[in-house]
Design a protein around this motif. Structure first.
Motif, mmCIF file in Angstrom:
data_model
loop_
_atom_site.group_PDB
_atom_site.id
_atom_site.type_symbol
_atom_site.label_atom_id
_atom_site.label_comp_id
_atom_site.label_asym_id
_atom_site.label_seq_id
_atom_site.Cartn_x
_atom_site.Cartn_y
_atom_site.Cartn_z
ATOM 1 N N MET A 1 0.886 -1.159 -0.028
ATOM 2 C CA MET A 1 0.151 -0.053 0.030
ATOM 3 C C MET A 1 0.844 1.340 -0.069
ATOM 4 N N GLY A 2 0.371 2.311 -0.668
ATOM 5 C CA GLY A 2 1.212 3.541 -0.650
ATOM 6 C C GLY A 2 1.164 4.220 0.546
ATOM 7 N N GLN A 3 1.482 5.317 0.551
ATOM 8 C CA GLN A 3 1.235 6.283 1.628
ATOM 9 C C GLN A 3 0.037 7.110 1.452
ATOM 10 N N GLN A 4 -0.585 7.219 2.614
ATOM 11 C CA GLN A 4 -2.029 7.900 2.640
ATOM 12 C C GLN A 4 -1.783 9.239 2.390
ATOM 13 N N ASP A 5 -2.490 9.920 1.545
ATOM 14 C CA ASP A 5 -2.689 11.284 1.245
ATOM 15 C C ASP A 5 -3.099 12.127 2.373
ATOM 16 N N ASP A 6 -2.364 13.148 2.771
ATOM 17 C CA ASP A 6 -2.859 14.155 4.068
ATOM 18 C C ASP A 6 -3.639 15.214 3.614
ATOM 19 N N GLY A 7 -4.064 15.363 2.296
ATOM 20 C CA GLY A 7 -4.854 16.316 1.705
ATOM 21 C C GLY A 7 -4.154 17.795 1.758
ATOM 22 N N ALA A 8 -2.688 17.911 2.046
ATOM 23 C CA ALA A 8 -2.238 19.038 2.254
ATOM 24 C C ALA A 8 -2.163 19.820 0.878
ATOM 25 N N TRP A 9 -2.647 19.466 -0.183
ATOM 26 C CA TRP A 9 -2.669 20.043 -1.593
ATOM 27 C C TRP A 9 -4.002 20.944 -1.631
ATOM 28 N N ILE A 10 -4.993 20.515 -0.716
ATOM 29 C CA ILE A 10 -6.140 21.209 -0.616
ATOM 30 C C ILE A 10 -6.006 22.760 -0.149
ATOM 31 N N THR A 11 -6.344 23.509 -1.131
ATOM 32 C CA THR A 11 -6.107 24.993 -0.903
ATOM 33 C C THR A 11 -7.034 25.549 -0.144
ATOM 34 N N PRO A 12 -7.123 26.698 0.468
ATOM 35 C CA PRO A 12 -8.064 27.459 0.728
ATOM 36 C C PRO A 12 -9.214 27.882 0.030
ATOM 37 N N GLU A 13 -8.946 27.996 -1.158
ATOM 38 C CA GLU A 13 -9.821 28.401 -2.135
ATOM 39 C C GLU A 13 -10.695 27.137 -2.639
ATOM 40 N N LEU A 14 -9.975 26.080 -2.660
ATOM 41 C CA LEU A 14 -10.714 24.782 -2.985
ATOM 42 C C LEU A 14 -11.690 24.283 -1.997
ATOM 43 N N LEU A 15 -11.082 24.344 -0.588
ATOM 44 C CA LEU A 15 -11.919 24.230 0.481
ATOM 45 C C LEU A 15 -13.287 24.993 0.553
ATOM 46 N N GLU A 16 -13.038 26.415 0.469
ATOM 47 C CA GLU A 16 -13.994 27.440 0.259
ATOM 48 C C GLU A 16 -15.110 27.094 -0.680
ATOM 49 N N LYS A 17 -14.721 26.626 -1.994
ATOM 50 C CA LYS A 17 -15.463 26.104 -2.971
ATOM 51 C C LYS A 17 -16.341 24.948 -2.634
ATOM 52 N N VAL A 18 -15.612 23.837 -2.344
ATOM 53 C CA VAL A 18 -16.534 22.844 -1.977
ATOM 54 C C VAL A 18 -17.411 22.958 -0.803
ATOM 55 N N LEU A 19 -16.865 23.741 0.222
ATOM 56 C CA LEU A 19 -17.961 23.861 1.270
ATOM 57 C C LEU A 19 -18.912 24.829 1.059
ATOM 58 N N GLY A 20 -18.676 25.708 0.058
ATOM 59 C CA GLY A 20 -19.847 26.778 -0.325
ATOM 60 C C GLY A 20 -20.739 26.221 -1.326
ATOM 61 N N SER A 21 -20.377 24.958 -1.829
ATOM 62 C CA SER A 21 -21.118 24.344 -2.593
ATOM 63 C C SER A 21 -22.365 23.476 -2.128
ATOM 64 N N ALA A 22 -22.149 23.279 -0.783
ATOM 65 C CA ALA A 22 -23.314 22.645 -0.087
ATOM 66 C C ALA A 22 -24.540 23.144 -0.156
ATOM 67 N N ARG A 23 -25.584 22.017 -0.094
ATOM 68 C CA ARG A 23 -26.892 22.623 -0.431
ATOM 69 C C ARG A 23 -27.671 22.094 0.745
ATOM 70 N N CYS B 1 -14.417 15.720 -7.078
ATOM 71 C CA CYS B 1 -13.364 14.460 -7.016
ATOM 72 C C CYS B 1 -13.231 13.617 -5.963
ATOM 73 N N GLN B 2 -13.282 12.382 -6.221
ATOM 74 C CA GLN B 2 -13.321 11.593 -5.381
ATOM 75 C C GLN B 2 -11.987 11.708 -4.290
ATOM 76 N N TYR B 3 -10.823 11.982 -4.834
ATOM 77 C CA TYR B 3 -9.514 12.042 -4.057
ATOM 78 C C TYR B 3 -9.818 13.399 -3.164
ATOM 79 N N THR B 4 -10.719 14.482 -3.354
ATOM 80 C CA THR B 4 -10.779 15.632 -2.656
ATOM 81 C C THR B 4 -11.706 15.252 -1.651
ATOM 82 N N LEU B 5 -12.818 14.469 -1.977
ATOM 83 C CA LEU B 5 -13.872 13.838 -0.734
ATOM 84 C C LEU B 5 -13.127 13.201 0.220
ATOM 85 N N ASP B 6 -12.262 12.184 -0.346
ATOM 86 C CA ASP B 6 -11.686 11.379 0.641
ATOM 87 C C ASP B 6 -10.682 12.081 1.828
ATOM 88 N N ALA B 7 -9.910 13.066 1.173
ATOM 89 C CA ALA B 7 -8.872 13.999 1.816
ATOM 90 C C ALA B 7 -9.827 14.817 2.997
#
Length: 75
Positions: free
Chosen positions: A1-23, A36-42
């Motif tokens: 198994m590979g190293q688990q992604d810690d999501g450090a690549w998630i920028t504040p802008e991406l986080l704001e976009k995803v959280l802001g899209s919630a309905r 993106c499934q990788y984003t949701l997993d992180a």
């Protein structure tokens, strides 16, 4: 198994976009599985979202951040 992604690549802008899209869906704020499934997993590992009854919903931590960002934008 590979190293688990810690999501450090998630920028504040991406986080704001995803959280802001919630309905609203009853008492929950849901986001699309179309993101993106990788984003949701992180975001799940970081505690921003969780799966509930087959849906991806914001956690209390994410709802608080979203509310705070809305207040800041309103001022």
């Amino acid at each position: 198994m590979g190293q688990q992604d810690d999501g450090a690549w998630i920028t504040p802008e991406l986080l704001e976009k995803v959280l802001g899209s919630a309905r609203h869906a009853g008492p929950h704020l849901m986001i699309s599985r179309g993101d993106c499934q990788y984003t949701l997993d992180a975001l799940t590992r970081q505690g921003w979202v969780q799966e509930k009854r087959g849906h991806i919903v914001l956690t209390a931590k994410a709802r608080a951040r979203r509310t705070n960002e809305a207040r800041v934008a309103a001022n």
